[in-house]
Design a protein around this motif. Sequence first.
Motif, short mmCIF file in Angstrom:
data_model
loop_
_atom_site.label_atom_id
_atom_site.label_comp_id
_atom_site.label_asym_id
_atom_site.label_seq_id
_atom_site.Cartn_x
_atom_site.Cartn_y
_atom_site.Cartn_z
N ASN A 101 -6.61 -2.63 -12.76
CA ASN A 101 -5.43 -3.49 -12.75
C ASN A 101 -4.78 -3.39 -13.92
O ASN A 101 -4.89 -3.77 -14.80
CB ASN A 101 -6.18 -4.99 -12.50
CG ASN A 101 -4.96 -5.97 -12.42
OD1 ASN A 101 -3.94 -5.59 -11.91
ND2 ASN A 101 -5.04 -6.95 -12.66
N TYR A 102 -3.88 -2.31 -13.99
CA TYR A 102 -3.12 -2.05 -15.02
C TYR A 102 -2.03 -3.02 -15.06
O TYR A 102 -1.10 -3.12 -14.30
CB TYR A 102 -2.31 -0.56 -15.08
CG TYR A 102 -1.79 0.02 -16.30
CD1 TYR A 102 -2.71 0.60 -17.23
CD2 TYR A 102 -0.66 -0.31 -16.56
CE1 TYR A 102 -2.17 1.24 -18.26
CE2 TYR A 102 -0.12 0.17 -17.71
CZ TYR A 102 -0.79 0.79 -18.50
OH TYR A 102 -0.33 1.59 -19.61
N GLU A 103 -1.73 -3.62 -16.35
CA GLU A 103 -0.54 -4.54 -16.57
C GLU A 103 0.94 -4.08 -16.09
O GLU A 103 1.15 -3.04 -16.31
CB GLU A 103 -0.19 -4.80 -17.93
CG GLU A 103 0.35 -6.21 -18.35
CD GLU A 103 0.47 -6.68 -19.81
OE1 GLU A 103 1.24 -7.33 -19.95
OE2 GLU A 103 -0.52 -6.32 -20.52
N GLY A 104 1.48 -4.88 -15.32
CA GLY A 104 2.78 -4.52 -14.78
C GLY A 104 2.66 -3.67 -13.44
O GLY A 104 3.64 -3.59 -12.83
N ASP A 105 1.62 -3.13 -13.18
CA ASP A 105 1.67 -2.29 -11.93
C ASP A 105 1.68 -3.34 -10.74
O ASP A 105 1.12 -4.50 -10.68
CB ASP A 105 0.30 -1.53 -11.91
CG ASP A 105 0.17 -0.42 -10.92
OD1 ASP A 105 1.43 -0.05 -10.18
OD2 ASP A 105 -0.81 0.56 -10.82
N TYR A 106 1.98 -2.68 -9.47
CA TYR A 106 2.02 -3.51 -8.29
C TYR A 106 0.71 -3.67 -7.36
O TYR A 106 0.75 -4.54 -6.70
CB TYR A 106 3.34 -2.68 -7.30
CG TYR A 106 2.96 -1.45 -6.89
CD1 TYR A 106 2.12 -1.54 -5.48
CD2 TYR A 106 3.07 -0.24 -7.71
CE1 TYR A 106 1.53 -0.15 -5.16
CE2 TYR A 106 2.57 0.91 -7.05
CZ TYR A 106 1.90 1.00 -5.81
OH TYR A 106 1.66 2.34 -5.28
N GLY A 107 0.09 -2.58 -8.02
CA GLY A 107 -1.39 -2.58 -7.25
C GLY A 107 -2.21 -2.09 -8.01
O GLY A 107 -2.31 -1.66 -9.13
N MET A 108 -3.60 -2.12 -7.54
CA MET A 108 -4.79 -1.77 -8.20
C MET A 108 -4.93 -0.26 -7.84
O MET A 108 -4.71 0.21 -6.73
CB MET A 108 -6.00 -2.30 -8.14
CG MET A 108 -5.84 -3.98 -8.47
SD MET A 108 -7.42 -4.76 -8.19
CE MET A 108 -6.79 -6.48 -8.85
N LYS A 109 -5.71 0.67 -8.84
CA LYS A 109 -5.80 1.87 -8.68
C LYS A 109 -7.33 2.38 -8.88
O LYS A 109 -7.82 1.54 -9.85
CB LYS A 109 -4.99 2.92 -9.68
CG LYS A 109 -3.48 2.55 -9.74
CD LYS A 109 -2.84 2.99 -8.26
CE LYS A 109 -1.34 2.91 -8.48
NZ LYS A 109 -0.76 1.68 -8.26
N VAL A 110 -7.76 3.05 -8.24
CA VAL A 110 -9.28 3.63 -8.36
C VAL A 110 -8.95 4.83 -9.33
O VAL A 110 -8.37 5.75 -9.25
CB VAL A 110 -9.98 3.90 -7.39
CG1 VAL A 110 -11.31 4.54 -7.62
CG2 VAL A 110 -10.19 2.79 -6.34
N ILE A 111 -9.86 4.74 -10.67
CA ILE A 111 -9.85 5.98 -11.55
C ILE A 111 -11.36 6.22 -11.49
O ILE A 111 -12.30 5.50 -11.88
CB ILE A 111 -9.23 5.56 -12.95
CG1 ILE A 111 -9.97 4.33 -13.73
CG2 ILE A 111 -7.85 5.62 -12.74
CD1 ILE A 111 -9.52 3.98 -14.99
N MET A 112 -11.51 7.58 -11.61
CA MET A 112 -12.80 8.28 -11.75
C MET A 112 -13.17 8.55 -13.32
O MET A 112 -12.50 9.25 -13.93
CB MET A 112 -13.08 9.43 -10.70
CG MET A 112 -12.86 9.07 -9.39
SD MET A 112 -14.09 7.92 -9.05
CE MET A 112 -15.72 8.83 -9.20
N LEU A 113 -14.10 8.10 -13.86
CA LEU A 113 -14.62 8.32 -15.22
C LEU A 113 -15.94 8.68 -15.26
O LEU A 113 -16.64 8.71 -14.40
CB LEU A 113 -14.37 7.11 -15.75
CG LEU A 113 -13.18 6.21 -15.95
CD1 LEU A 113 -13.07 4.66 -15.93
CD2 LEU A 113 -12.09 6.98 -16.44
N ASP A 114 -16.36 9.16 -16.55
CA ASP A 114 -17.99 9.30 -16.85
C ASP A 114 -18.54 7.98 -17.41
O ASP A 114 -17.76 7.30 -17.94
CB ASP A 114 -18.13 10.59 -17.78
CG ASP A 114 -17.61 11.91 -17.26
OD1 ASP A 114 -18.06 11.94 -16.03
OD2 ASP A 114 -17.23 12.84 -17.83
N ASP A 115 -19.68 7.55 -16.93
CA ASP A 115 -20.37 6.45 -17.30
C ASP A 115 -20.40 6.34 -19.01
O ASP A 115 -20.76 5.24 -19.40
CB ASP A 115 -21.42 6.26 -16.71
CG ASP A 115 -22.58 7.21 -16.71
OD1 ASP A 115 -22.52 8.15 -17.71
OD2 ASP A 115 -23.78 6.96 -16.29
N ASP A 116 -20.34 7.55 -19.79
CA ASP A 116 -20.65 7.43 -21.05
C ASP A 116 -19.00 7.29 -21.91
O ASP A 116 -19.05 7.43 -23.06
CB ASP A 116 -21.24 8.55 -21.63
CG ASP A 116 -20.68 9.96 -21.62
OD1 ASP A 116 -19.48 9.90 -20.62
OD2 ASP A 116 -20.87 10.92 -22.06
#
Length: 87
Positions: free
Chosen positions: A9-24
């Motif tokens: 939930n990035y400040e100012g964005d109209y909606g939420m996005k899924v981001i893929m990351l590494d757990d470290d």
Amino acid sequence: MSNFALVCNYEGDYGMKVIMLDDDYSMEDVARIAKENIAGVFVPEPLPGTKLRVRRHGEEEFLPESMTISAAGFIQAETVDIVHVKS
């Protein structure tokens, strides 16, 4: 290292996005990667001197920038807020 999905939930964005990351990845990495994928595309770039901080969705306290995703105890697809703060 393993793939980990967080809802952003990035400040100012109209909606939420899924981001893929590494757990470290650290919270600083999470904020940087979110910015790289969202700012300048869906929202304007942050103003100079603006720092991005991460917190669990609905909470007020920011997570330590050096804390990793796995150390935070996130579950897959948990939501985080990426918030602009003045540095």
